[in-house]
Enzyme design. Structure first.
Site, PDB file in Angstrom:
ATOM      1  N   HIS A 207      70.605  92.431  34.301  1.00 43.39           N
ATOM      2  CA  HIS A 207      70.545  93.827  33.908  1.00 43.39           C
ATOM      3  C   HIS A 207      70.798  94.682  35.143  1.00 43.39           C
ATOM      4  CE1 HIS A 207      67.630  92.443  30.441  1.00 43.39           C
ATOM      5  NE2 HIS A 207      68.820  91.900  30.371  1.00 43.39           N
TER       6      HIS A 207
HETATM    7  C1  LIG Z   1      70.942  84.964  30.579  1.00 40.65           C
HETATM    8  C2  LIG Z   1      71.204  86.379  30.164  1.00 40.65           C
HETATM    9  C3  LIG Z   1      70.392  86.993  29.205  1.00 40.65           C
HETATM   10  C4  LIG Z   1      70.633  88.307  28.814  1.00 40.65           C
HETATM   11  N1  LIG Z   1      69.846  88.848  27.849  1.00 40.65           N
HETATM   12  C5  LIG Z   1      70.054  90.111  27.448  1.00 40.65           C
HETATM   13  C6  LIG Z   1      69.271  90.663  26.403  1.00 40.65           C
HETATM   14  O1  LIG Z   1      68.450  89.980  25.792  1.00 40.65           O
HETATM   15  N2  LIG Z   1      69.470  91.959  26.062  1.00 40.65           N
HETATM   16  C7  LIG Z   1      70.403  92.731  26.687  1.00 40.65           C
HETATM   17  O2  LIG Z   1      70.526  93.895  26.341  1.00 40.65           O
HETATM   18  N3  LIG Z   1      71.197  92.215  27.657  1.00 40.65           N
HETATM   19  C8  LIG Z   1      71.043  90.930  28.045  1.00 40.65           C
HETATM   20  N4  LIG Z   1      71.854  90.391  29.014  1.00 40.65           N
HETATM   21  C9  LIG Z   1      72.883  91.247  29.639  1.00 40.65           C
HETATM   22  C10 LIG Z   1      74.214  91.258  28.886  1.00 40.65           C
HETATM   23  O3  LIG Z   1      74.793  89.994  28.901  1.00 40.65           O
HETATM   24  C11 LIG Z   1      75.134  92.271  29.569  1.00 40.65           C
HETATM   25  O4  LIG Z   1      74.525  93.541  29.506  1.00 40.65           O
HETATM   26  C12 LIG Z   1      76.512  92.409  28.905  1.00 40.65           C
HETATM   27  O5  LIG Z   1      77.170  91.190  28.810  1.00 40.65           O
HETATM   28  C13 LIG Z   1      77.354  93.404  29.718  1.00 40.65           C
HETATM   29  O6  LIG Z   1      78.585  93.619  29.093  1.00 40.65           O
HETATM   30  P1  LIG Z   1      79.882  93.922  29.964  1.00 40.65           P
HETATM   31  O7  LIG Z   1      81.014  94.029  29.014  1.00 40.65           O
HETATM   32  O8  LIG Z   1      79.619  95.041  30.880  1.00 40.65           O
HETATM   33  O9  LIG Z   1      80.038  92.635  30.888  1.00 40.65           O
HETATM   34  P2  LIG Z   1      80.408  91.149  30.428  1.00 40.65           P
HETATM   35  O10 LIG Z   1      80.039  90.909  29.026  1.00 40.65           O
HETATM   36  O11 LIG Z   1      79.873  90.216  31.439  1.00 40.65           O
HETATM   37  O12 LIG Z   1      81.997  91.137  30.538  1.00 40.65           O
HETATM   38  C14 LIG Z   1      82.657  91.365  31.761  1.00 40.65           C
HETATM   39  C15 LIG Z   1      83.909  90.514  31.801  1.00 40.65           C
HETATM   40  O13 LIG Z   1      84.730  90.928  32.890  1.00 40.65           O
HETATM   41  C16 LIG Z   1      85.332  89.793  33.472  1.00 40.65           C
HETATM   42  N5  LIG Z   1      85.764  90.152  34.838  1.00 40.65           N
HETATM   43  C17 LIG Z   1      84.965  90.456  35.894  1.00 40.65           C
HETATM   44  N6  LIG Z   1      85.717  90.715  36.978  1.00 40.65           N
HETATM   45  C18 LIG Z   1      87.016  90.588  36.616  1.00 40.65           C
HETATM   46  C19 LIG Z   1      88.243  90.719  37.310  1.00 40.65           C
HETATM   47  N7  LIG Z   1      88.294  91.061  38.594  1.00 40.65           N
HETATM   48  N8  LIG Z   1      89.389  90.500  36.617  1.00 40.65           N
HETATM   49  C20 LIG Z   1      89.363  90.153  35.306  1.00 40.65           C
HETATM   50  N9  LIG Z   1      88.218  89.998  34.609  1.00 40.65           N
HETATM   51  C21 LIG Z   1      87.052  90.221  35.253  1.00 40.65           C
HETATM   52  C22 LIG Z   1      84.237  88.759  33.412  1.00 40.65           C
HETATM   53  O14 LIG Z   1      84.743  87.451  33.540  1.00 40.65           O
HETATM   54  C23 LIG Z   1      83.612  89.030  32.040  1.00 40.65           C
HETATM   55  O15 LIG Z   1      84.203  88.256  31.026  1.00 40.65           O
HETATM   56  C24 LIG Z   1      71.674  89.061  29.418  1.00 40.65           C
HETATM   57  C25 LIG Z   1      72.495  88.442  30.359  1.00 40.65           C
HETATM   58  C26 LIG Z   1      72.284  87.117  30.724  1.00 40.65           C
HETATM   59  C27 LIG Z   1      73.207  86.480  31.705  1.00 40.65           C
END
Ligand SMILES: Cc1cc2nc3c(=O)[nH]c(=O)nc-3n(C[C@H](O)[C@H](O)[C@H](O)COP(=O)(O)OP(=O)(O)OC[C@H]3O[C@@H](n4cnc5c(N)ncnc54)[C@H](O)[C@@H]3O)c2cc1C
Lengths: 586, 215
Positions: A515
């Site tokens: 987070h």
């Molecule tokens: C174990 C765990 C438990 C969690 N539990 C909760 C929960 O219960 N409740 C909650 O609200 N949240 C939870 N979270 C947090 C949640 O997973 C994140 O808030 C969410 O995935 C964020 O979304 P996002 O799209 O910002 O990032 P992500 O879903 O991580 O997506 C980002 C993407 O960008 C890609 N990327 C990064 N850099 C580059 C680059 N330079 N070039 C190309 N691609 C790139 C990555 O590979 C990834 O696929 C948890 C996370 C984990 C790891």
């Protein structure tokens, strides 16, 4: 040599929770959209097939769906007097690195933020005055209100099939729900989750103290569900192996169970995996993005021109790509000027463990955010006068599915190994549960993200550097939440208690939460924010930066519902306003 | 049990078996880490990408940091185990005339406590760094799926009452408050070797254990 490809309309960098929704919503425009994802494609049916999905060692410790740190990590120090060193092993957080991002192995706790979270600076000033503000506070209002975001929370909940019981329907309080939640326009798309034995003991004790327990909203299906995009998800069977794991039942909402298969059907959408974006390319006067540069699976440097670039690469790379591309002024904590990297914050965690002689909990059952909580001490739901901190925590009894390598809890004073440890593990594994205090975290001057001067990634680019420690605000908040948790624990009356406060100093070593927020904060003032309320860069209007990177500080509630809602909100602003007439929207 | 060690030498196996037996001893509650095959497990881990820190960041400069900054050793787990075991055995021979595996249990415990608190000086590495890996890998080996060579006979799972691969009936079971769900644990290895049944979705079919009512 750089390969130059024919231009496309829109690039989305990172295809996780936010990126997948942006691609899907924008695909409806018919424009040519390319999703660039550094990782591989996942196929949940094969990647998370039974029984192999129930392999704790693999998913908790060695999983290939987590970021491969051998290629890219970040460096860390507690304060600016230290030398930052690389996070060499996965620890405090577990970013994802496949299509779906961390949304594949998340825990599915699906809480909205409180209305207060969006306006905490002005509301704190109004209610308590300037003297109440934490030292070195860089927290601020979002420039966006809960009321504006509410339809998008609703939209995302209907994409992720969130289960719960409304506590406030159009202003009318609802029995069984959370009375402190913001106004909802309608009920949850799925029913609330069942209450475990631990949840029942917690709820009864909290209720007897005049608090209002409710089932935490969850994005693990509480009944079979067909979502807004006509994707069908099965019901969660509470088999555990949830956090850090992909779901074998396809019952946990994730980019791959809710969005990506329908997205793939759009002929104007293309997903490119194994593409590591290294920078946003700018025109000669630095006012307009011309596309991005990435390294493909063959190691070739590729320039992909586009009219619009959306960063959705999680908090860390959203911030890092801005810094690497020279978009926005980097934050300088000494002068307290600049914006990119400012407002980095995290999540406080503390717990009270309760050990019983006469009660068993079958703690391996659960997962899918099977949690009973109270919001009485969240946000500004209680009077902070004289308390010396702002924000709060929700208290919760959560049955996450206690797997044995990481979840054996023993009473205080038990040795870490040997016969006494073994005896305690055997005695207590089935006979304990904890009240968790899941708390907020304010941003402050000393905590920020910038580029590391020494360490580089596999492509030769500087790593992100994190400078972070808990502030006095977090210590006080957490101590207060522990006191409240102890009041409830005493009513539950276990035979032994173990208090696990917030660590004195933040450590990158033990897993805490993924987070991570801030770095590209939103706000109403370009002097203190990176993006406007539509997640659009103040400096380069054809760049949007979507994710928890936009949070100016952290709520006590986990981030993903708000990340998803912001993605829906930004997609609408782009579709309805920006594309019609590309311009700064504020 | 016969096992072809891929990384560990025989003296290293002896050392790890002796240490594992102290970290999680066999007793009236059941087998300890040695019987559960933790040395085999650690051998497998060291021979896996983790043994070479395949997914960890391994670019210099190397510098010792604060505890909050985590692992900073330029050595891989393979190198740490190899150097530490040799140096601890040498220390034991010098001070106590025998290698670690041949010392009295009480003395082994004392030496392990010294390593844990970094009070056992070794020529090339921190004994606390080694101990932290050893304890972590021992716990992993005692509780990971038997697939990885440890947790033999599901000793770790039996100790605490963990059922292993889940069954699909927990939603109903969760409503049975304060009733212990005691079953014969099912591992991935059991399913692969067709010693346990699964349902149509691949979830384990658990067989309930008969529990004697408490006197
Ligand atoms: C174990 C765990 C438990 C969690 N539990 C909760 C929960 O219960 N409740 C909650 O609200 N949240 C939870 N979270 C947090 C949640 O997973 C994140 O808030 C969410 O995935 C964020 O979304 P996002 O799209 O910002 O990032 P992500 O879903 O991580 O997506 C980002 C993407 O960008 C890609 N990327 C990064 N850099 C580059 C680059 N330079 N070039 C190309 N691609 C790139 C990555 O590979 C990834 O696929 C948890 C996370 C984990 C790891």
């Amino acid at each position: 040599m750089t390969t130059r490809l024919p231009p496309v309309d829109i690039l989305v960098v990172g295809v996780g929770v936010a990126g997948s929704i942006l691609c899907k919503e924008l695909a409806a425009t018919g424009l040519k959209i390319v999703g660039l994802e550094r990782g591989r494609m996942l196929d949940p049916q094969h990647d998370f097939a039974m029984p192999y999905a129930h392999d704790e060692l693999k998913y908790d410790r060695h999983s290939d769906i987590l970021q491969n740190l051998s290629r890219e990590t970040l460096t860390f120090r507690n304060h600016t007097q230290q030398k930052a060193l690389p996070m060499r092993e996965m620890g405090s957080f577990k970013p994802g690195e496949c299509v779906g991002g961390a949304g594949m192995h998340w825990g599915a706790h699906a809480r909205r933020f409180l209305p207060w979270d969006f306006e905490l600076r002005s509301r704190t000033l109004d209610r308590y005055g300037a003297a109440h503000m934490p030292a070195d506070w860089t927290g601020q209002d979002w420039g966006l209100t809960y009321e504006e975001l509410e339809p998008y929370y609703d939209q995302f909940e209907h994409i992720y099939g969130v289960g719960g019981k409304a506590g406030n329907l159009e202003g009318a309080l609802q029995p069984g729900g959370n009375p402190f939640e913001g106004v909802r326009s309608r009920e949850f798309p799925n029913p609330e989750s069942q209450r475990t034995y631990a949840g029942t003991l917690f709820a009864e004790a909290a209720h007897s103290l005049g608090k209002t327990p409710f089932q935490n909203p969850t994005a693990a299906m509480t009944s079979p569900y067909t979502n807004l995009y006509k994707m069908t998800l099965g019901q969660c069977v509470r088999g555990g192996f949830c956090n850090s794991h992909g779901c074998a039942m396809g019952a946990k909402a994730s980019p791959l169970t809710t969005v990506i298969p329908t997205l793939a059907k759009h002929p104007n959408f293309e997903l490119r995996t194994h593409t590591n974006v290294t920078r946003v390319d700018m025109d000669s006067d630095g006012k307009r993005a011309t596309g991005v540069t990435y390294i493909d699976a063959r190691g070739r440097e590729v320039h992909q021109p586009a009219d619009l670039v959306i960063l959705a690469s999680y908090t860390f790379n959203n911030t890092r790509l801005l810094l690497l591309s020279g978009i926005g002024k980097p934050y300088d904590p000494v002068a307290n000027q600049g914006v990119v990297g400012r407002n980095y914050a995290y999540q406080t965690g503390a717990r009270v463990a309760m050990f019983f002689d006469d009660k068993v909990f079958n703690p391996f059952m659960g997962g899918g955010a099977l949690t009973t909580s109270i919001d009485d001490y969240n946000g500004d739901n209680f009077d902070h006068a004289g308390l010396g901190f702002i924000g709060g925590a929700y208290l919760a009894a959560q049955s996450n599915g206690a797997t044995p390598i990481r979840s054996i809890s023993v009473p205080p004073g038990t040795p870490r190994w040997g016969g006494a440890w073994k005896e305690a593990a055997a005695q207590h594994y089935n006979r304990n549960f904890s009240i968790y205090a899941h708390g907020g975290c304010q941003s402050r001057r000393g905590n920020y993200l910038d580029l590391d001067p020494t360490y580089r990634d596999a492509h030769g680019q500087p790593l992100l550097r994190m400078t972070f420690d808990w502030g006095e605000n977090e210590q006080r908040l957490s101590a207060y939440a522990i006191e409240r948790a102890l009041e409830i624990a005493k009513v539950i009356n276990p035979s032994q208690l173990g208090v696990h406060p917030l660590s004195k100093t933040y450590s990158i070593v033990p897993y805490q939460s993924t987070h991570n927020v801030g770095g590209a904060a939103m706000g109403a003032d370009p002097a203190t924010s990176v993006v406007n309320k539509y997640l659009q860069s103040w400096d380069v209007p054809n760049v949007f930066v979507v994710g928890a990177s936009a949070f100016p500080q952290n709520s006590a509630n986990p981030p993903t519902l708000t990340v998803g809602a912001l993605a829906c909100w930004a997609a609408d602003a782009i579709k309805d306003e920006y594309l019609a007439r590309p311009r700064p929207l504020v | 049990m016969a096992h072809a060690y891929r990384f560990l030498t025989q003296p290293e196996v002896k050392f790890l078996e002796a240490a594992a037996e102290r970290l999680i001893p066999a007793d009236h509650l059941g087998p300890g880490a040695r019987e559960a095959g933790v040395a085999c497990f650690i051998d497998g881990q060291l021979a896996s990408p983790w043994g070479l820190h395949g997914r960890q960041y391994r670019t210099g400069p190397w510098q010792e940091g604060t505890p909050e900054q985590g692992f900073q050793s330029p050595l891989t787990p393979q190198e740490i185990y190899r150097a530490a075991i040799r140096e601890i055995d040498q220390h034991c021979r010098m001070e106590h005339a025998k290698a670690f595996p041949f010392l009295e249990a009480a003395l082994q415990d004392e030496l392990l406590r010294q390593m844990e608190s970094d009070a056992l000086p070794l020529p090339s590495i921190s004994s606390a760094l080694f101990f932290s890996l050893l304890l972590r890998n021992t716990m992993e080996g005692f509780f990971a799926d038997p697939l990885y060579g440890g947790n033999r006979g599901k000793a770790g799972w039996r100790l605490i009452g963990f059922p292993g691969v889940a069954a699909a009936n927990y939603t109903e079971e969760l409503d049975h408050h304060n009733q212990s769900y005691q079953v014969e644990p099912v591992s991935i290895l059991d399913i692969e070797q067709q010693r346990a049944q699964v349902d149509a979705q691949g979830y384990a079919k658990h067989i309930k254990l008969r529990v004697e009512p408490k006197a």
